[in-house]
Design a protein around this motif. Structure first.
Motif, mmCIF file in Angstrom:
data_model
loop_
_atom_site.group_PDB
_atom_site.id
_atom_site.type_symbol
_atom_site.label_atom_id
_atom_site.label_comp_id
_atom_site.label_asym_id
_atom_site.label_seq_id
_atom_site.Cartn_x
_atom_site.Cartn_y
_atom_site.Cartn_z
ATOM 1 N N ASN A 23 0.845 -1.197 0.000
ATOM 2 C CA ASN A 23 0.000 0.000 0.000
ATOM 3 C C ASN A 23 0.876 1.242 0.000
ATOM 4 O O ASN A 23 1.861 1.322 0.728
ATOM 5 C CB ASN A 23 -0.924 0.019 1.221
ATOM 6 C CG ASN A 23 -1.905 1.178 1.151
ATOM 7 O OD1 ASN A 23 -2.569 1.368 0.136
ATOM 8 N ND2 ASN A 23 -1.992 1.965 2.201
ATOM 9 N N GLY A 73 -2.666 -7.078 -14.236
ATOM 10 C CA GLY A 73 -3.133 -6.971 -12.857
ATOM 11 C C GLY A 73 -4.002 -5.749 -12.653
ATOM 12 O O GLY A 73 -4.416 -5.091 -13.615
ATOM 13 N N GLU A 74 -4.279 -5.445 -11.381
ATOM 14 C CA GLU A 74 -5.114 -4.310 -11.044
ATOM 15 C C GLU A 74 -4.457 -3.511 -9.932
ATOM 16 O O GLU A 74 -3.619 -4.022 -9.202
ATOM 17 C CB GLU A 74 -6.495 -4.765 -10.517
ATOM 18 C CG GLU A 74 -7.308 -5.610 -11.450
ATOM 19 C CD GLU A 74 -6.906 -7.074 -11.435
ATOM 20 O OE1 GLU A 74 -7.368 -7.806 -12.331
ATOM 21 O OE2 GLU A 74 -6.141 -7.498 -10.543
ATOM 22 N N ILE A 75 -4.845 -2.273 -9.818
ATOM 23 C CA ILE A 75 -4.481 -1.471 -8.659
ATOM 24 C C ILE A 75 -5.772 -0.940 -8.055
ATOM 25 O O ILE A 75 -6.732 -0.690 -8.793
ATOM 26 C CB ILE A 75 -3.532 -0.303 -9.005
ATOM 27 C CG1 ILE A 75 -4.190 0.636 -10.037
ATOM 28 C CG2 ILE A 75 -2.188 -0.818 -9.514
ATOM 29 C CD1 ILE A 75 -3.554 2.001 -10.098
ATOM 30 N N PHE A 76 -5.783 -0.806 -6.737
ATOM 31 C CA PHE A 76 -7.010 -0.393 -6.065
ATOM 32 C C PHE A 76 -6.745 0.701 -5.057
ATOM 33 O O PHE A 76 -5.729 0.710 -4.368
ATOM 34 C CB PHE A 76 -7.618 -1.568 -5.282
ATOM 35 C CG PHE A 76 -8.226 -2.628 -6.149
ATOM 36 C CD1 PHE A 76 -7.510 -3.758 -6.486
ATOM 37 C CD2 PHE A 76 -9.521 -2.496 -6.622
ATOM 38 C CE1 PHE A 76 -8.069 -4.749 -7.280
ATOM 39 C CE2 PHE A 76 -10.088 -3.483 -7.414
ATOM 40 C CZ PHE A 76 -9.356 -4.600 -7.747
ATOM 41 N N GLU A 77 -7.720 1.583 -4.922
ATOM 42 C CA GLU A 77 -7.776 2.463 -3.760
ATOM 43 C C GLU A 77 -8.081 1.554 -2.578
ATOM 44 O O GLU A 77 -8.909 0.635 -2.683
ATOM 45 C CB GLU A 77 -8.851 3.529 -3.976
ATOM 46 C CG GLU A 77 -8.936 4.569 -2.881
ATOM 47 C CD GLU A 77 -9.855 4.151 -1.757
ATOM 48 O OE1 GLU A 77 -10.849 3.448 -2.027
ATOM 49 O OE2 GLU A 77 -9.575 4.501 -0.606
ATOM 50 N N ILE A 78 -7.423 1.788 -1.451
ATOM 51 C CA ILE A 78 -7.406 0.759 -0.408
ATOM 52 C C ILE A 78 -8.782 0.449 0.169
ATOM 53 O O ILE A 78 -9.100 -0.718 0.432
ATOM 54 C CB ILE A 78 -6.388 1.105 0.705
ATOM 55 C CG1 ILE A 78 -6.262 -0.069 1.664
ATOM 56 C CG2 ILE A 78 -6.767 2.384 1.438
ATOM 57 C CD1 ILE A 78 -4.955 -0.236 2.289
ATOM 58 N N SER A 80 -11.606 0.651 -1.377
ATOM 59 C CA SER A 80 -12.328 -0.107 -2.405
ATOM 60 C C SER A 80 -11.903 -1.559 -2.365
ATOM 61 O O SER A 80 -12.734 -2.467 -2.509
ATOM 62 C CB SER A 80 -12.056 0.463 -3.792
ATOM 63 O OG SER A 80 -12.419 1.819 -3.853
ATOM 64 N N PHE A 81 -10.601 -1.785 -2.157
ATOM 65 C CA PHE A 81 -10.129 -3.161 -2.100
ATOM 66 C C PHE A 81 -10.681 -3.880 -0.881
ATOM 67 O O PHE A 81 -11.049 -5.061 -0.940
ATOM 68 C CB PHE A 81 -8.606 -3.238 -2.100
ATOM 69 C CG PHE A 81 -8.132 -4.649 -2.141
ATOM 70 C CD1 PHE A 81 -7.672 -5.265 -0.987
ATOM 71 C CD2 PHE A 81 -8.224 -5.388 -3.297
ATOM 72 C CE1 PHE A 81 -7.291 -6.600 -1.013
ATOM 73 C CE2 PHE A 81 -7.841 -6.729 -3.332
ATOM 74 C CZ PHE A 81 -7.379 -7.335 -2.192
ATOM 75 N N LEU A 84 -14.138 -4.826 -1.708
ATOM 76 C CA LEU A 84 -14.120 -5.919 -2.682
ATOM 77 C C LEU A 84 -13.790 -7.246 -2.001
ATOM 78 O O LEU A 84 -14.404 -8.279 -2.284
ATOM 79 C CB LEU A 84 -13.111 -5.623 -3.790
ATOM 80 C CG LEU A 84 -13.003 -6.664 -4.913
ATOM 81 C CD1 LEU A 84 -14.326 -6.792 -5.665
ATOM 82 C CD2 LEU A 84 -11.886 -6.298 -5.880
#
Lengths: 192, 88
Positions: A23, A73-78, A80-81, A84
Motif C-alpha cells: 500500500n 493486474g489491477e491497482i485499487f484504492e485501499i 475499495s479493495f 471488494l
C-alpha cells in the motif's frame, strides 16, 4: 523485469515469506517518521511512504504501477479493495441470502434482483454493526427510490417474511402487489 | 471509446497493490490522467476524453476505486460496481 522485482530493487528489500499486499500512503500522521517504507514480514505487508520518496523513486514507482496494470493486474484504492475483499468473502458464504436470491431470480426485474443482492449484503454488514451509510447511498444512487425501498424492505426482512409467503400463497396476488410494495413502499395487510 | 467487458475475476493470490484515497490524483498522474474542473477523470493529453468504467460511464474522482487492464478500465468504488466485480 516484472513489477514486483522492480519494487524489491527500488526499496532494496528481500523477503523470506510471500508479500501479500503493498500500500502506498501519505505520511499524514508522521507514523513513518523519516522512513521510506515499513515492511511487516509477519503480515506480509509493505507500506510505502509516498511523501518521503524523491522524484527519481516516484518516477520508478509510477512505472511499477503501470507495469502492474499492463501486466494484466489491477491497482485499487485501499478502501475499495477492502470492500471488494468483503464481497468476495460474501460470495463464498451467502448462505440463506442465496436462497432468497434464487427464489426471486425469475420473478422480479433484473435491476431489482441486483438491488436485492446489494441490499442483502448491506443487511449482513448492518447486523455486524458496521457503518452502512455509504453502502445505502450507493444503492440509492444506482437504483433511485426503488433501490432505496428494496434496501429498507430487505433490511426489515420483508422479502422472506412477506413476499415469499405471498408468492407461495398466491402467485396472482404476488404479481399484483409486488410492484406496489416496491415502488411505493406500501405494505399490505391481509385480513381474513 | 469502446465499452470493455470484464472477462475474468481478480487474482486474489497475487500481491495486491493499493493506494490511499489521499493519493488518488497522484496515482492518476501515473497513468497520464487528471481531474477536470467538474471532478471527472480525463486523459491528461486530451482533456475532452474522459475515462470510462466497465459499464461505459464517466468516472468522477470520488468514485475512483481502481484500474485494471483492458484499455485501462476504471473501477468505480460503489457497492454495485464492486459486487459485479466480485462475481466475475
Amino acid at each position: 523485469m516484472a513489477w514486483f522485482d522492480k519494487l524489491k530493487a527500488l526499496f532494496n528489500f528481500e523477503l523470506n515469506s510471500p508479500l501479500i499486499s503493498v500500500n502506498v500512503t501519505k505520511n499524514s500522521d508522521n507514523a513513518f517518521q523519516d522512513r521510506e517504507f515499513v515492511l511487516d514480514e509477519n503480515k506480509g505487508q509493505l507500506i510505502i511512504n509516498y511523501d518521503k520518496l524523491n522524484l527519481d523513486k516516484k518516477q520508478k514507482l509510477r512505472q511499477i504501477f503501470r507495469d502492474k496494470v499492463e501486466g494484466g493486474g489491477e491497482i485499487f484504492e485501499i478502501n475499495s479493495f477492502k470492500l471488494l475483499s468483503e464481497l468476495y468473502n460474501y460470495q463464498k458464504s451467502k448462505g440463506e441470502d442465496k436462497k432468497i436470491l434464487d427464489f426471486f431470480s425469475s420473478l422480479i426485474p433484473k435491476e431489482d434482483l441486483e438491488a436485492l443482492e446489494s441490499s442483502l449484503f448491506l443487511r449482513r454488514k448492518f447486523n455486524e454493526k458496521k457503518d452502512i451509510r455509504k453502502l445505502k447511498e450507493d444503492i440509492r444512487r444506482r437504483f433511485g427510490d426503488r433501490g432505496n425501498n428494496i434496501a429498507n424492505l430487505c433490511t426489515a426482512g420483508y422479502f422472506e417474511k412477506f413476499l415469499i409467503p405471498l408468492f407461495n400463497s398466491s402467485k396472482e396476488d404476488f404479481e399484483r402487489i409486488y410492484e406496489v410494495v416496491i415502488s411505493k413502499l406500501v405494505l399490505v395487510i391481509f385480513c381474513s | 471509446m469502446a465499452i470493455v467487458s470484464l472477462c475474468r475475476g481478480i487474482d486474489m493470490t497475487e500481491t495486491i497493490l493499493t493506494f490511499d484515497s489521499s493519493l488518488k490524483e497522484e496515482i492518476l498522474g501515473f497513468f497520464d490522467k487528471e481531474v477536470n474542473t467538474e471532478g471527472v477523470i480525463v486523459e491528461k493529453f486530451n482533456p475532452k476524453q474522459s475515462v470510462l468504467s466497465v459499464d461505459g460511464q464517466e468516472v468522477k474522482i470520488e468514485e475512483f476505486g481502481g484500474i485494471r487492464k483492458g484499455s485501462e478500465v476504471f473501477i468505480k468504488n460503489d457497492l454495485i460496481s464492486l459486487m459485479r466485480l466480485s462475481k466475475q
